[in-house]
Design a protein around this motif. Structure first.
Motif, mmCIF file in Angstrom:
data_model
loop_
_atom_site.group_PDB
_atom_site.id
_atom_site.type_symbol
_atom_site.label_atom_id
_atom_site.label_comp_id
_atom_site.label_asym_id
_atom_site.label_seq_id
_atom_site.Cartn_x
_atom_site.Cartn_y
_atom_site.Cartn_z
ATOM 1 N N TYR A 125 5.024 -1.849 -16.415
ATOM 2 C CA TYR A 125 5.346 -1.195 -15.148
ATOM 3 C C TYR A 125 5.713 0.175 -15.190
ATOM 4 O O TYR A 125 6.355 0.587 -16.488
ATOM 5 C CB TYR A 125 6.301 -1.818 -14.452
ATOM 6 C CG TYR A 125 5.896 -3.215 -13.752
ATOM 7 C CD1 TYR A 125 5.704 -3.376 -12.535
ATOM 8 C CD2 TYR A 125 6.329 -4.342 -14.545
ATOM 9 C CE1 TYR A 125 5.306 -4.697 -11.989
ATOM 10 C CE2 TYR A 125 5.991 -5.406 -14.047
ATOM 11 C CZ TYR A 125 5.729 -5.841 -12.769
ATOM 12 O OH TYR A 125 5.206 -6.961 -12.389
ATOM 13 N N GLU A 126 5.295 0.986 -14.420
ATOM 14 C CA GLU A 126 5.916 2.364 -14.472
ATOM 15 C C GLU A 126 6.710 2.702 -13.233
ATOM 16 O O GLU A 126 6.529 2.352 -12.084
ATOM 17 C CB GLU A 126 4.740 3.136 -14.209
ATOM 18 C CG GLU A 126 4.935 4.645 -14.591
ATOM 19 C CD GLU A 126 3.516 5.743 -14.627
ATOM 20 O OE1 GLU A 126 3.186 6.179 -13.558
ATOM 21 O OE2 GLU A 126 2.787 5.580 -15.703
ATOM 22 N N SER A 127 7.828 3.198 -13.624
ATOM 23 C CA SER A 127 8.963 3.495 -12.399
ATOM 24 C C SER A 127 8.850 4.814 -11.755
ATOM 25 O O SER A 127 8.326 5.800 -12.533
ATOM 26 C CB SER A 127 10.253 3.529 -13.241
ATOM 27 O OG SER A 127 10.479 4.547 -14.017
ATOM 28 N N ARG A 128 8.936 4.797 -10.432
ATOM 29 C CA ARG A 128 8.747 5.907 -9.759
ATOM 30 C C ARG A 128 9.796 6.211 -8.704
ATOM 31 O O ARG A 128 9.904 5.038 -8.107
ATOM 32 C CB ARG A 128 7.476 5.644 -8.923
ATOM 33 C CG ARG A 128 6.262 5.814 -9.745
ATOM 34 C CD ARG A 128 4.939 5.668 -9.179
ATOM 35 N NE ARG A 128 3.860 5.573 -10.102
ATOM 36 C CZ ARG A 128 2.424 5.030 -9.761
ATOM 37 N NH1 ARG A 128 2.207 4.439 -8.694
ATOM 38 N NH2 ARG A 128 1.839 5.024 -10.885
ATOM 39 N N ALA A 129 10.645 7.040 -8.913
ATOM 40 C CA ALA A 129 11.739 7.285 -7.967
ATOM 41 C C ALA A 129 11.397 7.987 -6.488
ATOM 42 O O ALA A 129 10.273 8.686 -6.781
ATOM 43 C CB ALA A 129 12.772 8.111 -8.471
ATOM 44 N N GLY A 130 11.827 7.438 -5.753
ATOM 45 C CA GLY A 130 11.315 7.857 -4.291
ATOM 46 C C GLY A 130 12.665 7.915 -3.239
ATOM 47 O O GLY A 130 13.644 7.462 -3.488
ATOM 48 N N SER A 131 12.487 8.530 -2.112
ATOM 49 C CA SER A 131 13.423 8.748 -1.128
ATOM 50 C C SER A 131 12.569 8.830 0.287
ATOM 51 O O SER A 131 11.524 9.492 0.138
ATOM 52 C CB SER A 131 14.334 9.715 -1.141
ATOM 53 O OG SER A 131 14.956 10.052 -0.166
ATOM 54 N N SER A 132 13.143 8.550 1.313
ATOM 55 C CA SER A 132 12.517 8.783 2.558
ATOM 56 C C SER A 132 12.913 10.215 3.082
ATOM 57 O O SER A 132 12.438 10.754 3.892
ATOM 58 C CB SER A 132 13.086 7.682 3.713
ATOM 59 O OG SER A 132 14.429 8.074 3.974
ATOM 60 N N ASN A 133 14.017 11.039 2.325
ATOM 61 C CA ASN A 133 14.519 12.283 2.599
ATOM 62 C C ASN A 133 13.605 13.025 1.730
ATOM 63 O O ASN A 133 13.609 13.004 0.295
ATOM 64 C CB ASN A 133 15.710 12.143 2.249
ATOM 65 C CG ASN A 133 16.526 13.663 2.499
ATOM 66 O OD1 ASN A 133 16.355 14.684 1.947
ATOM 67 N ND2 ASN A 133 17.516 13.477 3.150
ATOM 68 N N ASP A 134 13.142 14.190 2.250
ATOM 69 C CA ASP A 134 12.273 14.948 1.477
ATOM 70 C C ASP A 134 12.882 15.869 0.339
ATOM 71 O O ASP A 134 12.330 16.006 -0.576
ATOM 72 C CB ASP A 134 11.598 16.100 2.505
ATOM 73 C CG ASP A 134 10.407 15.558 3.362
ATOM 74 O OD1 ASP A 134 10.028 14.404 3.126
ATOM 75 O OD2 ASP A 134 10.232 15.891 4.423
#
Length: 115
Positions: free
Chosen positions: A28-37
């Motif tokens: 797997y490749e991890s990808r950080a994210g957020s609903s806040n721009d």
């Protein structure tokens, strides 16, 4: 005699497929994210790591962490992948058959299967 060999082979395959395990083994490749721009911009700068999920371990940056059990659980209509070690459980949300998510909508880490 041929019939007996094929029957025995089918029984062995059925028994082995029923022995525990989970369907999320892979790279797997991890990808950080957020609903806040703003938070999402910081998360994207963090880059991606590769993580290997095995039948009873997770391997990241050469370090292997073993678990007593890794299994799938369903609760309130959602699916979760549970990593159990002793009395402790770490739970990741199953987004789909190739994506896992840890965290919530504000800040999360998604693991996307690449192999």
């Amino acid at each position: 005699m041929k019939w007996f060999k094929y029957s025995a082979l089918l029984v062995a395959v059925a028994l082995l497929s029923a022995c525990g395990g989970h369907d999320f083994e892979g790279v797997y490749e991890s990808r950080a994210g957020s609903s806040n721009d703003v938070l999402n911009a910081f998360a994207e700068m963090a880059g991606a790591d590769r993580i290997v999920i095995g039948d009873d371990y997770i391997e990241s940056e050469g370090k292997r962490t073993r678990f007593d059990d890794i299994f799938e659980r369903e609760s309130a209509g959602k699916r979760y992948l549970v990593f159990k070690s002793g009395e402790n459980e770490e739970v990741w949300t199953i987004v789909d058959d190739n994506t896992l998510m840890q965290g919530n909508d504000l800040v999360n880490i998604k693991l996307v299967r690449v192999e």
